[in-house]
Design a protein around this motif. Sequence first.
Motif, PDB file in Angstrom:
ATOM      1  N   LEU B 382       8.206  -0.704   6.178  1.00  0.00           N
ATOM      2  CA  LEU B 382       7.052  -0.239   5.392  1.00  0.00           C
ATOM      3  C   LEU B 382       7.509   0.655   4.232  1.00  0.00           C
ATOM      4  N   TYR B 386       7.187  -0.172   0.107  1.00  0.00           N
ATOM      5  CA  TYR B 386       6.686   0.805  -0.870  1.00  0.00           C
ATOM      6  C   TYR B 386       7.709   1.047  -1.985  1.00  0.00           C
ATOM      7  N   ILE B 392       1.314   2.226  -2.841  1.00  0.00           N
ATOM      8  CA  ILE B 392       0.941   2.306  -1.427  1.00  0.00           C
ATOM      9  C   ILE B 392       0.232   1.016  -0.997  1.00  0.00           C
ATOM     10  N   VAL B 395       2.353  -1.366   0.924  1.00  0.00           N
ATOM     11  CA  VAL B 395       2.518  -1.094   2.356  1.00  0.00           C
ATOM     12  C   VAL B 395       1.412  -1.815   3.139  1.00  0.00           C
ATOM     13  N   VAL B 396       0.194  -1.710   2.604  1.00  0.00           N
ATOM     14  CA  VAL B 396      -0.932  -2.386   3.255  1.00  0.00           C
ATOM     15  C   VAL B 396      -0.709  -3.902   3.224  1.00  0.00           C
ATOM     16  N   ALA B 399       1.728  -4.927   5.860  1.00  0.00           N
ATOM     17  CA  ALA B 399       1.118  -4.895   7.199  1.00  0.00           C
ATOM     18  C   ALA B 399       0.204  -6.106   7.409  1.00  0.00           C
TER      19      ALA B 399
END
Lengths: 162, 485
Positions: B382, B386, B392, B395-396, B399
């Motif tokens: 993660l 980034y 940010i 990162v989402v 995921a």
Amino acid sequence: MTTLSPTRQDLLVAIAMFAFYLGMLVWSEYIPNARGREFPVLVSGVAVVLCLLDVTSRTNTAIGRAIALALSGAVDHSARASGQAAAREAIAIGWIAAATALIVLAGFLVAIPVYVFSYMLLYAGRTVRDGAITALATTAGIWVGFELLLSYELYRGALAPN
Amino acid sequence: MLVLGVMVGLSFGAIPGLGGTTAIALFIPLTYGMNPQDAMALAGGIMGAVSFGGSVTAILLNTPGTAPSAATCFDGYPLAQQGKAGMAIGAAGMASSVGGIFGVLILVAVVPVAKSLVLAFGPAEFFMLALVGLSSIAASTGGMFLRGLISAAAGLMLAFVGYDAVSGGERFTLGFDYLWDGIPLVPTLIGLFAIAEMIKLSIEGGTVVRTKEFGTRIVGVGEGVMAVLRDWPTVLRCSALGTFIGAVPGVGGTVASFLSYSMTMQISKHPERFGQGEIQGVIGPEAANNAKDGGALIPTLAFGIPGSAEMAVFLGLLVLHGLDPGPMLLIEHEGVMFSLIVALTISCIVATIVGLAITRWLSLITLVNVHILVPAVVSVSLVGAYALNSKIEDVVMAAVAGILGYQMIKFQFPRVTLVIALVLGDLAERSFHQTMQIADNDWSIFVRRPISLILLLLVFVAMGVPLLRHAWARRKAVPVQGREA
């Protein structure tokens, strides 16, 4: 908790994919520019047909068996049939979602030790000592590697002042 | 400087999200006080080593350090699960070395006559090149033909997300500004491979290695090296493909390694073994991945046209040291260019030697309990997602891609076809529309241009062979396996 049989799950996934691509086809038709519309309409249209074939191949009918024989390949249900509890799967995914949410809110340097420590303790069933060492080592490694050596400023989180 | 470059390259390659571009960009300031030869040695060391660094984590943890290394995951990681991480890393190291040296030799030979080669490629050829890659999807479905194609369609739809430069509009962005630039490749790959695998491991428990055959011994490094030497046709074929694709601006190393994986699978007598731990599936992409650096330097050095982000940063380094790219560069700055070429060549070998020397220890990671590995790898992945753009949202994205990737594993939708389509989709669409504009919507342009025609014939071969093979295999197979009674 009652879980669906693997065959039923496959059928539901195939139907979900069919619905998804049908939605994408409709959405693509609304792209205002003709050139911008061409490829998405073509791809989603073809995908709708493929999904329809996939749905049919998952039914226990003569045509379904024929399509499965010609195009689908053997489905290996072993991963799902080996007693993988749906709850354990949902929790494993939940840990990723929770870690991501925590990073977004609190930033990497707070979220990572909290995530690693709680995962080790609550999910992996390890000792407090193991959890603390892994959390500390992971965070320290990331901090030294990124912030100290590479001068990267890691994200501090939406809740951080300024 | 060269050894420093190699160590930096290996480290930056191994950390997801960093890679060669970041490494060279970060080390540019360090070269201010250096003479150009030392700066070239440092940059050459980084470029030569970074792809092998990325492959080590791809093999051991299914976590590609760099985007092109994702192709190595498909067979490298299954080999690690079978306790053959040493063999996979040995093969990856050797193939990287040979590929890298091949690319440099072609660079030296071609730079003086590079102009005609690069200019021969217009939008029609780019489109056909993308089509060759997309048509190889049929061979990459791992027997799951329908679901492979459905995955590929998802990859294409993802490739269409964002601002469309041809029509000038936005598509499928759901109102998020973040998606205007399209689906970011690196965070998506980190999610699809690293995060998805970690979810799977955390459910299954145990260790990455699924066999007790080798215990804690790491075996087969020499066997991997020998496999490369024995399979020299694959190495040369994929090196040539990697160099060629590297030389074509705007295509990049990810396309090179995925195309070489598909090509190797199509040519193989046992395509059904791919994805299960076939050593050729490691050799092909690794050779192409390292060979592409030599190829990418051809337009960069000969015309100052950087074919990739890494080459754009490298171009900045050249300019910083007063080296103007162009056909005269090799003649006017012979010594400096010689340093670069030597550095690239030696770094390929040094990176392999260093990599193989530490393989025994690196491979022990596959024997660590996954519940220690999972939170650490997820965290680093993660952060890596980034680090590339400091967003940010990446990162989402990683995921989300991870959860999607896990569902794809579970329901047997091949990830390789999605990734190939995602990588090539934009190139295919953009170059098609450009070709149509140039040719005034006359489709015959695709057969009037010789390179385009050759590539078109390759498309037919690429699509026809696996279909025939699939039909033949089905005819012989036991009907409808796996269906519940």
